[in-house]
Design a protein around this motif. Sequence first.
Motif, PDB file in Angstrom:
ATOM      1  N   SER A 196       0.829  -1.204   0.000  1.00 14.51           N
ATOM      2  CA  SER A 196       0.000   0.000   0.000  1.00 14.51           C
ATOM      3  C   SER A 196       0.865   1.256   0.000  1.00 14.51           C
ATOM      4  N   ASN A 202       2.456   1.923  -3.415  1.00 15.76           N
ATOM      5  CA  ASN A 202       1.575   2.613  -4.360  1.00 15.76           C
ATOM      6  C   ASN A 202       1.749   4.120  -4.263  1.00 15.76           C
ATOM      7  N   HIS A 214       3.438   6.525  -7.268  1.00 10.03           N
ATOM      8  CA  HIS A 214       2.682   7.656  -7.805  1.00 10.03           C
ATOM      9  C   HIS A 214       3.356   9.004  -7.531  1.00 10.03           C
ATOM     10  N   ASN A 256      -8.608   2.660   2.999  1.00 10.61           N
ATOM     11  CA  ASN A 256      -7.230   2.518   2.531  1.00 10.61           C
ATOM     12  C   ASN A 256      -6.583   1.229   3.032  1.00 10.61           C
ATOM     13  N   TYR A 291     -10.428  -2.207  -1.364  1.00 11.91           N
ATOM     14  CA  TYR A 291     -10.724  -2.246  -2.806  1.00 11.91           C
ATOM     15  C   TYR A 291     -11.888  -3.199  -3.074  1.00 11.91           C
ATOM     16  N   TYR A 349      -3.613  -0.893  -8.006  1.00  8.93           N
ATOM     17  CA  TYR A 349      -3.376  -0.699  -6.570  1.00  8.93           C
ATOM     18  C   TYR A 349      -3.395  -2.038  -5.821  1.00  8.93           C
TER      19      TYR A 349
END
Length: 291
Positions: free
Chosen positions: A28, A31, A35, A85, A91, A109
């Motif tokens: 996590s 990610n 980005h 999150n 997700y 993700y």
Amino acid sequence: MQSFIVTLQQMPAIYYALALLFGLCIGSFLNVVIHRLPKMLERAWQYEARSVLALESGEAEEPYNLAVPRSACPSCGHRIRWFENLPVVSYLFLRGRCSACGASIGGRYPLVELLTAALTVAVALSVPPSLAALLWMAFVWALVALTFIDLDTQLLPDQITLPLLWLGLLLHISPSSGLSLDQAVIGAAAGYGSLWLVFHAFRLLTGKEGMGYGDFKLFAVFGAWFGWQALPLIILLSSVVGAIAGLLMMLLLGRDRQIPIAFGPYLCGAALVYLFWGEQLVQGYLAWAMG
């Protein structure tokens, strides 16, 4: 700390479970790194360029780093709450959509989270609980970040590769690492120098640059972690897979062969293959060659 390691050695199921959970959490975080780090570098380069050219900086920019600002939906700006999150779980619960506006959330993700968790568990299965196990986990985490950053931007940031290089050299200070510090240093030099020579030979012959300097540094990282003996197999695996992938992209996707292809992901993939199956591959090749 030592007692905790002993406990994990005596109860391997807990060790593997912690590796899974920790890997998901690190995925996590990766990610965010994938980005934001390229954007942070771009901002830093722009700031340096304005300073060199003595240009006005304009309006003061809001802080932007790995912690600030909080993650938000790119479509509506909805701030991601902690329970939205959670790795993979959130997700699935949200069905891949923003809870505020319903915009689709990229499937990459959870892919990064699951990949990081799988690699972390693979390291745990290969290396007993120890400081070395944690360092090898950090190694695979860094490769995940580098792979996706290179795919997105064709950058292999020094902020990841250089600390990883030093970490690999420090790993082999310990006699129990299985590789001498001399071999690690020679491996780092051989990794960087070999691709540096290939780069300049290719440029002299074609007038073009066939790869970036980040690839040199990444190959030096693998020399530091695995020793110079691993480099021929890693470059062979990465070159074969890269060539096949390039041909498939041209044939199936109609990709222009003049468009550069990131080489870092293939190097990282080959290094992971070597990490988990390198010894078997070498032994299999020797048995085939001598048979």
